[in-house]
Scaffold this active site. Structure first.
Site, PDB file in Angstrom:
ATOM      1  N   LYS A   1       6.525  56.125  46.320  1.00  0.00           N
ATOM      2  CA  LYS A   1       6.259  55.076  45.324  1.00  0.00           C
ATOM      3  C   LYS A   1       6.964  53.777  45.701  1.00  0.00           C
ATOM      4  O   LYS A   1       6.384  52.687  45.630  1.00  0.00           O
ATOM      5  CB  LYS A   1       6.704  55.549  43.939  1.00  0.00           C
ATOM      6  CG  LYS A   1       5.904  56.707  43.384  1.00  0.00           C
ATOM      7  CD  LYS A   1       6.459  57.170  42.045  1.00  0.00           C
ATOM      8  CE  LYS A   1       5.691  58.366  41.501  1.00  0.00           C
ATOM      9  NZ  LYS A   1       6.222  58.857  40.218  1.00  0.00           N
TER      10      LYS A   1
ATOM     11  N   ASP B   1       8.446  62.039  46.742  1.00  0.00           N
ATOM     12  CA  ASP B   1       7.444  61.403  45.894  1.00  0.00           C
ATOM     13  C   ASP B   1       7.914  60.032  45.420  1.00  0.00           C
ATOM     14  O   ASP B   1       7.154  59.059  45.423  1.00  0.00           O
ATOM     15  CB  ASP B   1       7.145  62.313  44.694  1.00  0.00           C
ATOM     16  CG  ASP B   1       6.023  61.785  43.833  1.00  0.00           C
ATOM     17  OD1 ASP B   1       4.878  61.766  44.300  1.00  0.00           O
ATOM     18  OD2 ASP B   1       6.303  61.370  42.694  1.00  0.00           O
TER      19      ASP B   1
END
Length: 827
Positions: free
Chosen positions: A683, A679
């Site tokens: 980003k 995750d």
């Protein structure tokens, strides 16, 4: 004297009948009243079905007909169970025998003219209704008598659309003794008349309005009141535009054109008799008798402006071409004569300037009948080639704008044309009047509802409707986002003129869909679940919603949904997402999404994908677009991991820290997703791509915190229980770092060459400059911010913060949509 007409929708339940009786009795106390009634709601349609089936199933038709009579009896007995007069049963028995005889005759005479039998049979509905209402008035203490209009109204023998002989009709009405009385209320059957030979005719569907108008004009009434189920004539059909508003006043001309072009509240012929005698027409609501309704008079609403929008659907086109030397007026006269022979409505408009043809619109089901009649009348001209005929069965819609001064004062054709450039296909002007009271144009039938809502919002609400479809609306973020819409809905409408309509929501199990908008006040409560979730079906519905501004909100982490962004954007559907998946798929897909959005001017916003509501992406993009070269990026980009490592450094065990983050809602539903580090890598990749760094996800080195032997544990609870096996290892790592005067942090970094996501040991002094808790921080080193980086900091975890970021993107998307719209049309 006043005429009160009650439609079938006001007569189809005992409760509605009580209201009607009260309305009549309230007015009888003040002046002489004549009541005109339609058949009870739904009865005419049932009679039509019975008539159709009688040829092949006569006994079944008898049973259905008997049920209609029983329903009227039950309606009466529900109001007066002990006091039903015998003369009513005798009258109904006579009607039943009469109607059965009609069916028997029709079923055994295959060559008999259908219209003659059909009209006689359909008249039973009004006759039943008149006898019921008159009886109820008598039982309620108001003397009344039923009167069959086939003894009053003389017509020609054009069955189904009979023309009234006003001279003979006037003599019959004025000589009838009931209209000379003052102590009994005449209850007259609407819709029906009779030929000179005594054959029953009908005046067309909804012809009871016309009956009331004829009686009002010939009896010189003070007013004619049409009582229905809406608050007067509305600014649009409420079934097409739920926000339609009552119109206080209209002129005779405006009301006539509204009725002609399809407003269901009036029969097209209602206005003319009243206009000749200057008698007001008032349309009122049986359910809200205190509402003033709409008043139609000679001089009402004469100032320039738009009064209403009217729509007709499922129309088919016929175009007739002929050379200029033919008599256009004669051809038009003949075509109008043909149209009067039709059972359905026909719209006619000259074609082109100079006039070289005629354009016809009929209901799709009536086109064949019109073509047959036209070919019979113009057979020679068609064979010689003087007249050519072209037709299409493509379903079309007709929208008509009714008002005053539409052409020269409002310049409406030009302004509407400018508005419609944002729609496909481009509309075609059908007709406009020399009196400037109407402008009609043709659109694709499937686009008509959207165009109607768009125009109605523009003209009458001065608001713009924006339609939302939301995936993941019932998750933590989705629920918070819906709550914000509910909280700000009224302010958006009142202060910014924006009407948000959520037409669809979907989660893993079910979906709800209403193209007009799900009720805003129930968004965070019980949803109107109607069907099992199907993303392909949901996507298809979104893509079919053409012509209105639509925004798709993605609160999921679903790859299948992310892969549909390109198709959504190509169909001019804006996308607002909290999902990092789409922008971290292959680089070409990312570039494609950006390109389609920019070229089409379509909102594609994803600021919540990094930093929740903190403007990491926005500021980084602005730096890049202003010419700044970004040399280095460091970031604490996971509020979840920031919280976990903050707890670790304070002495918490690893499993305790993760469990606490999960319990407080900082993690994904399964905490392993956060611990894997992917995750954070997504980003970082999004940030890098925003400044033109052409990386793929696999180019970023990622350190996972999820133990390999727990990667396959599906249950979050089981995963957290087994995570305690890692506690000692993490306790030792924290202790080792502390001995060196350092702390552990999970950071994302890019040094101009390599991108990495993982655990780093940071000096205590430097670690103090990084935020704790669930805060995120991004440090950007550029040609201007090199020794001292630009630091952006804000909340990075929690459904509330993410939802706030989504709502900010929604407001930005609304601003983008509104800025691309044509100017308002000033009236």
């Amino acid at each position: 004297m006043k005429i009160l007409k009650f439609g079938g929708s006001s007569l189809n339940t005992p409760e509605k009948l009580r209201r009607v009786l009260q309305i009549i009795q309230d007015q009888v106390a003040h002046e002489q009243i004549v009541v005109v009634v339609s058949a009870l709601g739904g009865v005419t349609d049932r009679l039509l079905q019975i008539f159709s089936q009688s040829r092949t199933a006569l006994h079944e038709a008898y049973r259905e007909l008997t049920d209609i009579f029983h329903n009227h009896t039950r309606m009466l007995q529900s109001l007066y169970p002990e006091e039903v007069p015998s003369d009513l049963y005798a009258a109904w028995g006579h009607l039943k025998q009469e109607s059965m005889a009609i069916l028997a005759a029709w079923s055994t005479q295959p060559d008999a003219p259908e219209g003659r039998y059909r009209d006689a049979f359909l008249a039973i509905g009004e006759k039943l209704s008149a006898r019921l209402i008159a009886t109820l008035l008598n039982l309620n203490g108001s003397p009344a008598v039923w009167v069959d209009a086939d003894r009053l109204i003389r017509t020609d023998d054009h069955f189904g659309q009979a023309e009234v002989d006003f001279g003979t009709t006037q003599k019959a009405i004025l000589s009838h003794p009931i209209f000379q009385e003052f102590h009994r209320v005449p209850v007259v059957t609407g819709f029906i008349g009779t030929t000179a030979l005594g054959e029953t005719t009908t005046l067309g569907r909804d012809g009871s309005d016309y009956t009331a108008s004829i009686l009002g004009a010939l009896l010189n009434a003070s007013a004619v009141e049409i009582w229905t189920d809406v608050d007067g004539i509305l600014t649009a059909d409420p079934d097409v535009v739920p926000g339609a508003l009552p119109i206080p006043q209209l002129s005779y001309m405006q009301a006539a054109e509204l009725a002609w072009f399809g407003a269901r509240v009036l029969h097209p012929k209602t206005i003319h008799p009243l206009e000749q005698r200057d008698i007001p027409l008032v349309i009122k609501n049986t359910h809200h008798p205190e509402h003033p309704g709409t008043r139609v008079t000679r001089d009402s609403a004469s100032t320039p402006g738009i009064r209403s929008l009217v729509s007709k659907r499922e129309l088919a086109e016929v175009v007739i071409h002929f050379p200029g030397h033919l008599d256009v007026q004669q051809i038009l006269t003949d075509v109008y004569a043909l149209s009067r022979q039709m059972s359905g409505q026909v719209f006619i408009s000259p074609l082109g300037i100079p006039k070289s043809g005629i354009r016809i619109l009929t209901h799709v089901s009536d086109q064949k009948e019109f073509l047959q009649k036209f070919q019979e009348r113009f057979n020679l001209q068609l064979k010689s080639g003087e007249i050519s005929l072209h037709y299409s069965q493509e379903s079309l819609g007709l929208i008509t704008i009714i008002g005053e001064g539409l052409i020269t004062r409002l310049n409406l054709p030009v302004k509407i044309s400018a508005m419609m450039k944002t729609w496909t296909p481009v509309f075609t002007v059908f007709s406009y009047s020399n009196t400037e009271t109407h402008l009609a144009f043709v659109v694709a039938d499937e686009q008509l509802p959207g165009i109607m809502r768009h125009l109605h919002d523009h003209f009458f609400h001065r608001v713009k409707s924006i339609y939302l479809a939301i995936a993941g609306a019932t998750g933590n973020v989705g629920q918070q986002f819906l709550g914000m819409i509910q909280e700000h809905y009224r302010d958006l409408r009142q202060q910014r003129g924006i009407d948000l309509r959520i037409m669809g929501i979907i989660n893993r199990r079910w979906m709800a869909w209403d193209v007009e908008g799900l009720p805003v006040n129930s968004l965070t409560g019980n949803f109107p679940v109607s069907e099992t979730a199907s993303w392909p079906d949901f996507l298809s519905r979104i893509l079919q919603t053409e012509g209105v501004p639509v925004l798709f909100i993605d609160c999921t982490a679903c790859p299948e949904i992310a892969q549909a962004y390109g198709e959504l954007l190509r169909h001019r559907v804006g996308v607002i997402t909290a999902s990092k998946i789409a922008n971290t798929l292959d680089l070409e897909y990312y570039r494609h999404l950006k390109r389609v959005a920019i070229e089409g001017g379509i909102p594609y916003l994803y600021h919540t994908t990094v930093g929740a509501g903190t403007p990491f992406i926005r500021i980084l993009r602005q730096l890049h677009e202003s010419g700044e070269t970004v040399y280095k990026i460091e970031g604490s980009l996971s509020g979840t991991l920031s919280f976990v490592f903050d707890q670790l450094n304070q002495g918490k065990r690893f499993s305790e820290a993760v469990h606490l983050a999960w319990k407080q809602g900082y993690t994904e539903p399964h905490p392993a997703v956060d611990l894997q580090g992917t995750d954070v890598a997504r980003k970082l990749l999004i940030l890098l791509r925003e400044i033109g760094i052409p990386l793929e996800l696999q180019d970023i080195a990622v350190e996972s915190l999820t133990p390999p032997d727990l990667a396959s544990v599906d249950s979050p609870v089981a995963f957290l229980e087994q995570l305690s096996a890692e506690d000692d290892r993490w306790t030792q790592r924290v202790a080792d770092a502390r001995q060196q005067g350092k702390r552990l942090m999970y950071l994302a970094t890019f040094n101009g060459r390599e991108a990495r996501v993982g655990v780093q040991t940071v000096d205590e002094a430097e670690a103090d400059s990084w935020p704790g808790g669930v805060l995120n921080q991004l440090r950007i080193y550029t040609s201007r911010f090199y020794k001292q980086p630009l630091i952006i900091q804000g909340p990075g975890a929690g459904p509330r913060f993410t939802a706030q970021g989504l709502f900010q993107d929604l407001l930005a998307a609304i601003d983008q949509i509104v800025s691309l719209q044509p100017e308002k049309i000033e009236e």
